[in-house]
Motif scaffolding. Sequence first.
Motif, short mmCIF file in Angstrom:
data_model
loop_
_atom_site.label_atom_id
_atom_site.label_comp_id
_atom_site.label_asym_id
_atom_site.label_seq_id
_atom_site.Cartn_x
_atom_site.Cartn_y
_atom_site.Cartn_z
N TYR A 45 0.82 -1.21 0.00
CA TYR A 45 0.00 0.00 0.00
C TYR A 45 0.86 1.26 0.00
O TYR A 45 1.95 1.28 0.59
CB TYR A 45 -0.90 0.03 1.24
N THR A 46 0.35 2.30 -0.66
CA THR A 46 0.89 3.64 -0.50
C THR A 46 0.02 4.39 0.49
O THR A 46 -1.20 4.17 0.56
CB THR A 46 0.93 4.40 -1.83
N SER A 63 4.37 4.04 3.27
CA SER A 63 3.99 2.78 2.63
C SER A 63 3.78 1.73 3.71
O SER A 63 4.23 1.87 4.85
CB SER A 63 5.09 2.32 1.66
N PRO A 159 -4.31 2.65 -7.09
CA PRO A 159 -3.23 2.38 -8.05
C PRO A 159 -3.20 0.96 -8.60
O PRO A 159 -2.79 0.74 -9.74
CB PRO A 159 -1.97 2.69 -7.25
N SER A 212 -1.37 -0.75 -3.90
CA SER A 212 -0.53 -0.48 -5.06
C SER A 212 -0.19 -1.76 -5.82
O SER A 212 -0.03 -1.74 -7.04
CB SER A 212 0.77 0.23 -4.65
#
Length: 218
Positions: A45-46, A63, A159, A212
């Motif tokens: 993940y961001t 992150s 994303p 992400s």
Amino acid sequence: MKTRRIVTIVFAASLFLACGDDPFNPGQNDDSRFYPLAVGNTWNYTRFGTYNIDSLSYTIVGSSTVNITGTAQHSGGFQVFVEETMISDTIQGLMVVETADTSYIRVTSAGFFGYPGISSTDSSWTVPFPLITGMVWAFQTEPAVTGEILSLTADVSVPAGNFQDCLEMRTTWIEGGNVVNTADFAPNVGMVRNIYSQGAGQFTTEVTSRLSSFDLAE
């Protein structure tokens, strides 16, 4: 400078959804699709958000990675999945905050149960099945946390892609300020987005985690 986190920025790794009496063979109930459980599953993940002190606002970027690393035997005589979460956030002009957490997950036909350790007699988190839009329950008792299913048909873009028919779940509790956490889970993928918000007097925090990339074991 690295330090222990000074604010509670919770990644909703504790919100795991699967079902079945055997956690390694969850059965055919559709609830299991919102959080696929298998050793080797990884989600990246961001993270971005703000940390506010009175009129001052600081940007948070970072992150996180969630891994199901193995299984363990609980002292209660059942097996659990071992999930490890790593978070690294940079608070603009202040510090780098790095945290690690390990959770233990059990799923039955009654719902999901999370344990802080393999000798804990009581579950820390509970999500009952079946999942129904609008249902409200005691997600956690200490501290008191309320869970609510907001939707089973949410559309979420992150994303990693566009996901439809997502489960959207909100947890609300008070500990050092009002805390609201909203998480979205895509079918056969897992958590794709998490929005955390906390208000404690002159301090407020909001952090969004977005998927992400992910790798699910076959």
